[in-house]
Design an enzyme around this catalytic site. Structure first.
Site, PDB file in Angstrom:
ATOM      1  N   LYS A   1     -18.442 -22.933   6.271  1.00 32.93           N
ATOM      2  CA  LYS A   1     -18.796 -23.851   7.366  1.00 32.93           C
ATOM      3  C   LYS A   1     -20.317 -23.975   7.495  1.00 32.93           C
ATOM      4  CE  LYS A   1     -19.502 -23.729  12.244  1.00 32.93           C
ATOM      5  NZ  LYS A   1     -19.532 -22.944  13.456  1.00 32.93           N
TER       6      LYS A   1
ATOM      7  N   LYS B   1     -31.225 -21.189  11.778  1.00 30.16           N
ATOM      8  CA  LYS B   1     -29.968 -20.545  11.371  1.00 30.16           C
ATOM      9  C   LYS B   1     -29.458 -21.141  10.056  1.00 30.16           C
ATOM     10  CE  LYS B   1     -25.749 -18.669  11.946  1.00 30.16           C
ATOM     11  NZ  LYS B   1     -25.443 -17.266  11.885  1.00 30.16           N
TER      12      LYS B   1
ATOM     13  N   THR C   1     -22.761 -21.820  16.348  1.00 28.74           N
ATOM     14  CA  THR C   1     -23.468 -22.345  15.170  1.00 28.74           C
ATOM     15  C   THR C   1     -22.970 -23.758  14.930  1.00 28.74           C
ATOM     16  OG1 THR C   1     -23.559 -20.148  14.211  1.00 28.74           O
ATOM     17  CG2 THR C   1     -23.926 -21.995  12.726  1.00 28.74           C
TER      18      THR C   1
HETATM   19  P1  NAD Z   1     -13.670 -17.614  17.449  1.00 23.44           P
HETATM   20  O1  NAD Z   1     -12.786 -18.682  16.935  1.00 23.44           O
HETATM   21  O2  NAD Z   1     -13.223 -16.185  17.381  1.00 23.44           O
HETATM   22  O3  NAD Z   1     -14.042 -17.908  18.984  1.00 23.44           O
HETATM   23  C1  NAD Z   1     -14.196 -19.196  19.523  1.00 23.44           C
HETATM   24  C2  NAD Z   1     -13.462 -19.198  20.851  1.00 23.44           C
HETATM   25  O4  NAD Z   1     -13.675 -20.455  21.498  1.00 23.44           O
HETATM   26  C3  NAD Z   1     -11.951 -19.034  20.694  1.00 23.44           C
HETATM   27  O5  NAD Z   1     -11.511 -17.919  21.464  1.00 23.44           O
HETATM   28  C4  NAD Z   1     -11.395 -20.360  21.214  1.00 23.44           C
HETATM   29  O6  NAD Z   1     -10.143 -20.217  21.862  1.00 23.44           O
HETATM   30  C5  NAD Z   1     -12.467 -20.769  22.173  1.00 23.44           C
HETATM   31  N1  NAD Z   1     -12.477 -22.196  22.512  1.00 23.44           N
HETATM   32  C6  NAD Z   1     -12.367 -23.257  21.667  1.00 23.44           C
HETATM   33  N2  NAD Z   1     -12.455 -24.406  22.364  1.00 23.44           N
HETATM   34  C7  NAD Z   1     -12.603 -24.061  23.670  1.00 23.44           C
HETATM   35  C8  NAD Z   1     -12.769 -24.790  24.876  1.00 23.44           C
HETATM   36  N3  NAD Z   1     -12.773 -26.128  24.893  1.00 23.44           N
HETATM   37  N4  NAD Z   1     -12.904 -24.105  26.034  1.00 23.44           N
HETATM   38  C9  NAD Z   1     -12.898 -22.747  26.026  1.00 23.44           C
HETATM   39  N5  NAD Z   1     -12.763 -22.007  24.929  1.00 23.44           N
HETATM   40  C10 NAD Z   1     -12.622 -22.648  23.762  1.00 23.44           C
HETATM   41  O7  NAD Z   1     -15.067 -17.810  16.703  1.00 23.44           O
HETATM   42  P2  NAD Z   1     -16.286 -16.764  16.659  1.00 23.44           P
HETATM   43  O8  NAD Z   1     -16.180 -15.946  15.423  1.00 23.44           O
HETATM   44  O9  NAD Z   1     -16.418 -16.107  17.983  1.00 23.44           O
HETATM   45  O10 NAD Z   1     -17.506 -17.778  16.419  1.00 23.44           O
HETATM   46  C11 NAD Z   1     -18.055 -18.544  17.486  1.00 23.44           C
HETATM   47  C12 NAD Z   1     -19.307 -19.233  16.957  1.00 23.44           C
HETATM   48  O11 NAD Z   1     -20.223 -18.231  16.494  1.00 23.44           O
HETATM   49  C13 NAD Z   1     -19.053 -20.165  15.767  1.00 23.44           C
HETATM   50  O12 NAD Z   1     -19.869 -21.295  15.896  1.00 23.44           O
HETATM   51  C14 NAD Z   1     -19.453 -19.312  14.572  1.00 23.44           C
HETATM   52  O13 NAD Z   1     -19.878 -20.103  13.462  1.00 23.44           O
HETATM   53  C15 NAD Z   1     -20.597 -18.512  15.160  1.00 23.44           C
HETATM   54  N6  NAD Z   1     -20.861 -17.223  14.494  1.00 23.44           N
HETATM   55  C16 NAD Z   1     -19.842 -16.392  14.146  1.00 23.44           C
HETATM   56  C17 NAD Z   1     -20.122 -15.201  13.513  1.00 23.44           C
HETATM   57  C18 NAD Z   1     -19.009 -14.251  13.110  1.00 23.44           C
HETATM   58  O14 NAD Z   1     -19.274 -13.325  12.333  1.00 23.44           O
HETATM   59  N7  NAD Z   1     -17.794 -14.420  13.629  1.00 23.44           N
HETATM   60  C19 NAD Z   1     -21.438 -14.838  13.249  1.00 23.44           C
HETATM   61  C20 NAD Z   1     -22.472 -15.682  13.656  1.00 23.44           C
HETATM   62  C21 NAD Z   1     -22.165 -16.885  14.281  1.00 23.44           C
END
Ligand code: NAD
Length: 294
Positions: A244, A169, A97
């Site tokens: 966010k 979104k 997102t």
């Molecule tokens: P998260 O922080 O659990 O996962 C993100 C992952 O990306 C982490 O494991 C991090 O180590 C990794 N990462 C960061 N930089 C990196 C790089 N350069 N190379 C490789 N890996 C890297 O976050 P999440 O909850 O999985 O959310 C991910 C996305 O999904 C976000 O944009 C969030 O807004 C969106 N989202 C989350 C939810 C939710 O409920 N968690 C729901 C809908 C959308």
């Protein structure tokens, strides 16, 4: 079956990648956090040594699920080197997102078919493969990616050209935040008026106050047993992520010169909730702050 590179194996990306494996695809994954990568490997993902290596190994599709716009730009165009490493025939998909402007900028700069495909449904949806994907980008790339996205979700919707998925979104989550806040306010008012949670739920769920925030995600314990309110507001969808997303919708509104007053107020309330230490709680936990008078 496809070969898929998957970068960002966190709370969302981890279960999404595992669902692709379950559907029979070969998934080459990478995350900068070794534990996240190890969990994905336990679910059948093949570990890559870098984001570029995952992109190179995923000849058919390359997917990112990263925290925010700067990570997405850096992964594809900057130090991650993913755009250059990926096969010229691959469909590139970002499920993070992020802001509409960065989604459009990255899609234009990679110089090949790229989709922005953010999701709703949270971690539970990622685990159960019931996510909704809102997709922007070329129709032909969407048609190729649709079966892959269906292995991770229940609804896969093409919304228009690059950035349209992020636009959908950001509009949806602005509505979600406002309806959640006002639903919390209604329960708080009912408590003061001596009306039981269940009575208010029974009436509103059959009346014009009905919403997803009420009937799927009820912010008080009892009426909807699976909602986070029943487990002390353990997320679910963390308030920090909602704050966010509301920041992104305010950026989007500013970029086109309009005001969204309720969206702006929802953003201010969630930021206050974060300042009070609520960031790790589910976003429905904002009822605790609202009970205290905000
Ligand atoms: P998260 O922080 O659990 O996962 C993100 C992952 O990306 C982490 O494991 C991090 O180590 C990794 N990462 C960061 N930089 C990196 C790089 N350069 N190379 C490789 N890996 C890297 O976050 P999440 O909850 O999985 O959310 C991910 C996305 O999904 C976000 O944009 C969030 O807004 C969106 N989202 C989350 C939810 C939710 O409920 N968690 C729901 C809908 C959308």
């Amino acid at each position: 079956m496809a070969r898929i590179g998957f970068v960002g194996l966190g709370n969302m990306g981890g279960p999404m990648a595992r669902n692709l494996v379950k559907a029979g695809h070969t998934v080459i994954g990478f995350d900068i956090v070794p534990d996240a990568l190890a969990r994905a490997v336990a679910g059948g993902v093949t570990a890559a040594g870098s984001a570029a290596e995952a992109a190179r190994g995923g000849a058919d599709f390359v997917i990112t699920m990263l925290p925010a716009g700067e990570h997405v730009r850096d992964a594809w165009l900057g130090s991650g080197g993913m755009a250059a490493a990926s096969d010229p025939g691959a469909v590139l998909v970002d499920c993070s997102t992020i802001d509409v402007a960065t989604a459009r900028e990255v899609a234009a700069a990679v110089g090949r078919p790229m989709l922005d495909a953010p999701v709703s449904g949270g971690v539970m949806g990622a685990e159960a493969a019931t996510l909704t994907f809102m997709v922007g980008g070329p129709a032909e790339a969407f048609a190729r990616a649709e079966p892959i996205l269906q292995a991770m979700g229940r609804n896969v919707l093409h919304c228009g050209e690059a950035g349209a998925g992020q636009a959908a979104k950001t509009c949806n989550n602005m509505v979600l935040a406002a309806t959640m806040i006002v639903t919390c306010e209604a329960f708080t008012l009912a408590e003061k008026l001596g009306l039981s949670h269940q009575a208010l739920f029974d009436v509103m769920s059959k009346s014009s106050g009905q919403s997803w925030s009420l009937t799927t995600y009820c912010p008080v314990p009892g009426p909807v047993p699976a909602s986070p309110a029943n487990r002390d507001y353990k997320p679910g969808f963390a308030a920090a992520l909602m704050a966010k997303d509301l920041g992104l919708s305010q950026e989007a509104a500013q970029s086109v010169g309009i005001e969204t007053p309720l969206g702006a107020h929802a953003h201010a309330l969630y930021r206050r909730f974060l300042e009070q230490g609520g960031g790790e709680a589910d976003f429905s936990g904002i009822i605790r702050m609202l009970r205290g008078g905000g």
